[in-house]
Design an enzyme around this catalytic site. Sequence first.
Site, short mmCIF file in Angstrom:
data_model
loop_
_atom_site.label_atom_id
_atom_site.label_comp_id
_atom_site.label_asym_id
_atom_site.label_seq_id
_atom_site.Cartn_x
_atom_site.Cartn_y
_atom_site.Cartn_z
N ASP A 31 1.01 -1.20 0.19
CA ASP A 31 0.24 0.32 0.16
C ASP A 31 0.83 1.15 0.19
OD1 ASP A 31 -3.02 0.67 1.58
OD2 ASP A 31 -1.74 2.28 1.15
N ASN A 87 -12.68 -3.02 3.51
CA ASN A 87 -14.20 -1.61 3.08
C ASN A 87 -14.92 -2.01 1.68
OD1 ASN A 87 -12.00 -0.89 5.27
ND2 ASN A 87 -11.30 -0.39 4.19
N GLN A 94 -14.49 2.54 1.72
CA GLN A 94 -13.42 1.95 0.45
C GLN A 94 -13.57 3.69 -0.32
OE1 GLN A 94 -15.83 -0.65 -2.35
NE2 GLN A 94 -14.17 -0.64 -3.20
N HIS A 100 -10.55 -4.95 -3.13
CA HIS A 100 -9.05 -4.89 -2.38
C HIS A 100 -9.38 -5.69 -1.00
CE1 HIS A 100 -10.34 -1.03 -2.41
NE2 HIS A 100 -9.55 -0.61 -1.37
P1 DGP Z 1 -9.45 1.46 1.04
O1 DGP Z 1 -9.98 2.79 1.93
O2 DGP Z 1 -10.02 0.27 1.83
O3 DGP Z 1 -10.20 2.10 -0.42
O4 DGP Z 1 -8.54 1.65 0.38
C1 DGP Z 1 -7.24 2.19 -0.93
C2 DGP Z 1 -5.88 1.75 -0.40
O5 DGP Z 1 -4.98 1.93 -1.49
C3 DGP Z 1 -5.66 2.91 0.66
O6 DGP Z 1 -4.53 2.21 1.52
C4 DGP Z 1 -4.58 3.76 -0.79
C5 DGP Z 1 -4.41 2.78 -1.80
N1 DGP Z 1 -3.83 3.32 -2.83
C6 DGP Z 1 -4.03 3.81 -2.76
N2 DGP Z 1 -3.75 4.69 -4.31
C7 DGP Z 1 -2.52 3.59 -4.80
C8 DGP Z 1 -1.80 3.61 -5.16
O7 DGP Z 1 -1.90 4.15 -6.59
N3 DGP Z 1 -0.83 2.38 -4.96
C9 DGP Z 1 -0.56 1.68 -3.53
N4 DGP Z 1 0.63 1.11 -4.25
N5 DGP Z 1 -1.49 2.23 -3.32
C10 DGP Z 1 -2.82 2.55 -3.46
#
Ligand code: DGP
Length: 114
Positions: A31, A87, A94, A100
């Site tokens: 993340d 989420n 989310q 995810h």
């Molecule tokens: P959620 O809130 O459950 O939809 O989680 C989305 C997650 O995705 C959040 O913890 C941050 C992560 N995230 C968002 N954009 C990117 C990205 O471009 N790269 C990576 N590695 N993670 C990302």
Amino acid sequence: MLKDNIFQKIIDKQIPAKIVHEDTQCLAFHDVGPQAPTHVLIIPRKVIRTHADLTDADRELLGHMHLIAVKLAKDLKLDDGYRIVINCQDRGGQTVPHLHMHLLGGRDFHWPPG
Ligand code: DGP
């Protein structure tokens, strides 16, 4: 609010990610904003917007994602335990409209989650 599907760009290798697992059904990567010392996201290649959009057709895929989570927890040495979070939609927190699973570890987690 659910915005662009940035995870599709990671699947398509249009933007970089620290990928820790990849197979025909799913991908796992760190993340970008870790909420714990270990914070990996496991996503299906198939576009499923939210947990609420899962159907019978996704049974095998979900089982596979869970088994990959178990494998990664071992690989990443989360031997004392970990937390899996999905989420769902706005009230569930989310932000990316592509199903995810968060695999979090390396610290204690509490309940209720907030
Ligand atoms: P959620 O809130 O459950 O939809 O989680 C989305 C997650 O995705 C959040 O913890 C941050 C992560 N995230 C968002 N954009 C990117 C990205 O471009 N790269 C990576 N590695 N993670 C990302």
